[in-house]
Scaffold this motif. Structure first.
Motif, PDB file in Angstrom:
ATOM      1  N   GLY A  57       0.790  -1.223   0.000  1.00  0.00           N
ATOM      2  CA  GLY A  57       0.000   0.000   0.000  1.00  0.00           C
ATOM      3  C   GLY A  57       0.825   1.278   0.000  1.00  0.00           C
ATOM      4  N   PRO A  58       1.862   1.366   0.868  1.00  0.00           N
ATOM      5  CA  PRO A  58       2.643   2.606   0.932  1.00  0.00           C
ATOM      6  C   PRO A  58       3.356   2.973  -0.376  1.00  0.00           C
ATOM      7  N   LEU A  59       3.461   2.033  -1.323  1.00  0.00           N
ATOM      8  CA  LEU A  59       4.127   2.344  -2.601  1.00  0.00           C
ATOM      9  C   LEU A  59       3.203   3.086  -3.562  1.00  0.00           C
ATOM     10  N   LYS A  60       1.935   3.146  -3.196  1.00  0.00           N
ATOM     11  CA  LYS A  60       0.954   3.741  -4.098  1.00  0.00           C
ATOM     12  C   LYS A  60       1.279   5.209  -4.382  1.00  0.00           C
ATOM     13  N   LYS A  61       1.639   5.932  -3.325  1.00  0.00           N
ATOM     14  CA  LYS A  61       1.866   7.359  -3.560  1.00  0.00           C
ATOM     15  C   LYS A  61       3.172   7.624  -4.323  1.00  0.00           C
ATOM     16  N   GLN A  62       3.980   6.567  -4.492  1.00  0.00           N
ATOM     17  CA  GLN A  62       5.155   6.697  -5.361  1.00  0.00           C
ATOM     18  C   GLN A  62       4.812   6.340  -6.798  1.00  0.00           C
ATOM     19  N   GLY A  63       3.538   6.083  -7.066  1.00  0.00           N
ATOM     20  CA  GLY A  63       3.109   5.874  -8.448  1.00  0.00           C
ATOM     21  C   GLY A  63       3.010   4.426  -8.875  1.00  0.00           C
ATOM     22  N   ALA A  64       3.270   3.493  -7.966  1.00  0.00           N
ATOM     23  CA  ALA A  64       3.174   2.085  -8.353  1.00  0.00           C
ATOM     24  C   ALA A  64       1.722   1.689  -8.556  1.00  0.00           C
ATOM     25  N   LEU A  65       1.486   0.841  -9.555  1.00  0.00           N
ATOM     26  CA  LEU A  65       0.167   0.220  -9.667  1.00  0.00           C
ATOM     27  C   LEU A  65       0.092  -0.870  -8.604  1.00  0.00           C
ATOM     28  N   ILE A  66      -0.898  -0.775  -7.745  1.00  0.00           N
ATOM     29  CA  ILE A  66      -1.044  -1.716  -6.630  1.00  0.00           C
ATOM     30  C   ILE A  66      -1.928  -2.880  -7.085  1.00  0.00           C
ATOM     31  N   ILE A  67      -1.383  -4.074  -6.980  1.00  0.00           N
ATOM     32  CA  ILE A  67      -2.077  -5.260  -7.505  1.00  0.00           C
ATOM     33  C   ILE A  67      -2.267  -6.297  -6.402  1.00  0.00           C
ATOM     34  N   GLY A  68      -3.507  -6.685  -6.199  1.00  0.00           N
ATOM     35  CA  GLY A  68      -3.803  -7.727  -5.212  1.00  0.00           C
ATOM     36  C   GLY A  68      -4.054  -9.061  -5.896  1.00  0.00           C
ATOM     37  N   PHE A  69      -3.450 -10.114  -5.373  1.00  0.00           N
ATOM     38  CA  PHE A  69      -3.696 -11.469  -5.886  1.00  0.00           C
ATOM     39  C   PHE A  69      -4.755 -12.107  -4.987  1.00  0.00           C
ATOM     40  N   HIS A  70      -5.876 -12.490  -5.586  1.00  0.00           N
ATOM     41  CA  HIS A  70      -7.008 -12.980  -4.799  1.00  0.00           C
ATOM     42  C   HIS A  70      -7.392 -14.402  -5.174  1.00  0.00           C
ATOM     43  N   PRO A  71      -6.797 -15.367  -4.511  1.00  0.00           N
ATOM     44  CA  PRO A  71      -7.231 -16.748  -4.743  1.00  0.00           C
ATOM     45  C   PRO A  71      -8.652 -16.929  -4.214  1.00  0.00           C
ATOM     46  N   ASP A  72      -9.242 -18.055  -4.551  1.00  0.00           N
ATOM     47  CA  ASP A  72     -10.579 -18.365  -4.060  1.00  0.00           C
ATOM     48  C   ASP A  72     -10.608 -18.190  -2.540  1.00  0.00           C
ATOM     49  N   GLY A  73     -11.550 -17.380  -2.063  1.00  0.00           N
ATOM     50  CA  GLY A  73     -11.448 -16.912  -0.684  1.00  0.00           C
ATOM     51  C   GLY A  73     -12.461 -17.463   0.295  1.00  0.00           C
ATOM     52  N   GLN A  74     -13.191 -18.517  -0.059  1.00  0.00           N
ATOM     53  CA  GLN A  74     -14.246 -18.976   0.855  1.00  0.00           C
ATOM     54  C   GLN A  74     -13.686 -19.618   2.121  1.00  0.00           C
ATOM     55  N   LYS A  75     -12.478 -20.182   2.054  1.00  0.00           N
ATOM     56  CA  LYS A  75     -11.955 -20.905   3.214  1.00  0.00           C
ATOM     57  C   LYS A  75     -10.873 -20.164   3.988  1.00  0.00           C
ATOM     58  N   TYR A  76     -10.365 -19.073   3.420  1.00  0.00           N
ATOM     59  CA  TYR A  76      -9.224 -18.387   4.041  1.00  0.00           C
ATOM     60  C   TYR A  76      -9.496 -18.039   5.498  1.00  0.00           C
TER      61      TYR A  76
END
Lengths: 458, 458
Positions: free
Chosen positions: B400-419
């Motif tokens: 998250g903190p890299l966002k203001k440096q211009g990085a595109l923030i990418i979340g990897f979201h596996p199937d989340g029913q059991k997490y």
């Protein structure tokens, strides 16, 4: 009004109508989701089926119990009609717990095996013989009859790692189990051991149906756990002459009368057009038949419950079929199709849920790929509930016979990476089913039944 | 050659080039799949991390061990460089196993609790007090100070059933855990019990970070299992005055020097443009930190191993960051961004894998939804390996903190029913990770790193 203006207005009206229909469909499916996640009974039904009834192989008293229970549960949904469809089924019995060991450097080392379904037993004192390991039938056929005669053939081809789907890996290896005893008997072998059909590396042997041909002797056949298959392979590398012992006293008993359980909600506009959803009520005789196919059974019941509970009146007839004897004979599926044909019923589509209670992933419509674009909007409507694609990989053992009557054959394919970890083992138990994943499956199946009954096929 | 013909030829050439590039990308990602499913080390690495090192809260000796192990593992991948980035982290210690019971009709009934992370301990002999149950802060604020003073506040808002994603349910309930002690202290409470953050109904209490405000007393706070939360609620219905006892001797120790672990492969064409992938090396102090976030750690290592093993030379710099202290302070993520800024590094994109080792499902690009169409072809390239959508839900605590440096923030979201069934519990162990699902995650992450490093962002 000019002709041009008129046709523009007609076109606009049509677009509006289509858009309204889609909005309505989207709202109904959302209601289905909320109903199932608020008042759903599939998980508690599965608990009962697994823990109070348990394993339920065709012809057994527990299969009969499951049939009566499902009949009652479907009655409770207030389906328009629920009935039993008699059918004769094979009755195979495992008997006592199997025993097996290999003798390596004069030491007995236990092996985890279980008889393959439909297999004959060994003689009372078991069989003990040298082992011929092969990866496939070609390798076996290349051996001299003399080198195989009196031996146990060990089919050890593993699930390939680099295929995307478990079902494909299964298709690439399962002939060892289903046809192995015939091929081995042709060469004079006296027994068969098959590596279990799974990617998992563990100690559970996986049963499953095998078969014989009258022209060759019926020889006893068992599955060995993947962990022990690796151990046996390594041992054979060290000591090619080692012997394996195994004993099983399974047997095929006379056929028994059993039943498919059928329930339906009559369509209000086109009652003669049937949209069917099926699962199988029988299971193997070990474990609890949770993912195979308890989850399918409770999803079927849940779809009818949900239609009734939300007061959705389908335009076409919705029918749920709980087939008997999928595992070792398919007698239920064949009987259902035979009766449908005799009664001149018209099945528009038949869906099968027999791939576990995992998160929905793909739906397969058995039709040419280039026609699938017509169902893109359905894919979008079901996407929030886990459907990634509607693809061309339709199929299903029990519904297959309806194909030649013109039904569109539809396979429901939840995420399949773990299905074969549990399939046909002691480990296929309630605890491995996630409530929410099971419910998402119910939502997708109910949604799909609704979409077909409401819109027909394009 | 006429101008028209020329521009047609140029256009054709361009299309051919684009098509060729996509074909090349598709082939490379298939090679990645085959490499990971043939020679992959993520599962055995996870086994080591979970079973030999185990739980690894920031500041603990096992966190230090994990850091040294990961450093070594990244060295073994032959990354161009691997280094440790020092950072001071909090060091919270749970101490002895917590104890709790309620007194109902003069009987002591045990309750399964665990201290919330960062919580203070109770006095040596524990605390015993009446209980005020509330579902949210509004309900608490509406109570008189007098009725809350000296009591234990029990926050019991459950995960809502009718939301599609576990992460959303978490977002709708987690303020009870993170801010509950502040809100309760404001009203004069002496302790807090929070219903565990999960859809599961079982006996595992779920820890997780909580916080205090200097202007209010720091009161001891614990999580209670969902099963026991239901029991406590029912008991309070019967006997509103019942008392609960709990004891915990956790404490916050002085800060400790720890490290982020960083590894990179220098880009051949645009080395100054960094594409980062991160996970967190710390975990909570119970269980084994398998899904949270051992799986992310071993996936990060696997991506570098795969690039090197296949000899893929990325055009842009690929960097892997194993952050320390995600769970109770985020000091690693903040330090990494601080140093990146000081060094004037340009992060094109930063991906986070911290949602479990389940089957890939969605990838979130933190950008306006209407720009996502540009990445449709990437979605298609990754679809065979489980990616249903690239959507706009990008995010990640450490990146998250890299966002203001211009990085595109990418979340990897596996199937989340059991997490959230396992999250922050004793039950987050290696056995709940499926090898193939973990590997599919590695394929998608490696593929995504490759696509960005090869093509940049559009």
């Amino acid at each position: 009004m000019s002709k041009n203006v008129k046709s523009i207005l007609v076109a606009l009206l049509l677009i509006t109508k289509v858009t309204q229909a889609q909005q309505r469909d989207s709202i109904v499916i959302k209601q289905v989701f909320q109903e199932i996640f608020t008042n759903g009974q599939s998980y508690s039904n599965l608990h009962y089926l697994c823990k109070e009834i348990g394993a339920r192989i065709s012809g057994s008293p527990s299969a009969e119990k499951a049939i009566q229970w499902a009949f009652q549960k479907l009655k409770e949904t207030r389906a328009d009609s629920v009935w039993l469809q008699p059918v004769m089924v094979p009755h195979w019995q495992r008997g006592d717990k199997e025993e097996a060991y290999m003798i390596l450097q004069n030491k007995k080392i236990k092996l985890a095996i279980c008889a393959l379904g439909n297999s004959v037993g060994t003689p009372v004192n078991g069989i003990k013989a040298g082992v011929i390991e092969v990866k496939n039938f070609e390798e076996l056929r290349a051996k001299s009859n003399e080198s195989v005669r009196g031996k146990i053939v060990f089919f050890s081809r593993p699930f390939p790692d680099t295929v995307l789907f478990g079902g494909v890996a299964y298709g690439m290896t399962v002939n060892q189990r289903s046809m192995g005893p015939i091929e081995a008997a042709k060469k004079g072998a006296i027994g068969v051991i098959v590596r279990s059909m799974t990617h998992a590396h563990d100690h559970f042997p996986h049963t499953g149906a095998t078969q014989y041909k009258d022209s060759f002797p019926s020889i006893p056949a068992c599955a060995i756990s993947t962990a022990d298959a690796s151990i046996l392979s390594s041992a054979l590398q060290k000591e090619a002459q080692l012997e394996v012992y195994f004993k099983q006293n399974c047997q095929m008993l006379p056929e028994v009368e059993s039943y498919n359980v059928v329930a339906e909600i009559k369509g209000s506009e086109k009652p003669a057009e049937i949209v069917a959803l099926g699962a199988h009520i029988d299971s193997w005789d070990i474990g609890e038949g949770a993912h195979d196919d308890g989850t399918g059974v409770v999803q079927c019941i849940e779809t009818i419950r949900t239609f009734k509970s939300l007061g959705i009146q389908p335009k076409r007839t919705i029918r749920v079929v709980l087939f008997i004897n999928e595992e070792n004979g398919l007698k239920g599926g064949l009987k259902y199709a035979e009766i449908a044909e005799k009664n001149k019923e018209k099945h528009l589509a038949a869906i099968e849920t027999d791939a576990g209670g995992f998160m929905p992933r793909h739906i397969g419509f058995a039709m040419p790929k280039e026609q699938l674009f017509k169902y893109k909007k359905w894919e979008n409507l079901l996407a929030p509930y886990g459907v990634q694609t509607i693809d061309e990989n339709g199929g299903g053992a029990d519904i297959g016979p309806l194909k030649k009557q013109g039904a569109l054959i539809i396979g429901f394919h939840p995420d399949g990476q773990k299905y074969f970890d549990y399939h046909h083992t002691e480990n296929d138990v309630f605890e491995h089913v996630n409530k929410r994943e099971l419910q998402f499956g119910s939502v997708v199946l109910t949604g799909l039944l609704y979409l077909i009954s409401e819109n027909g096929l394009y």
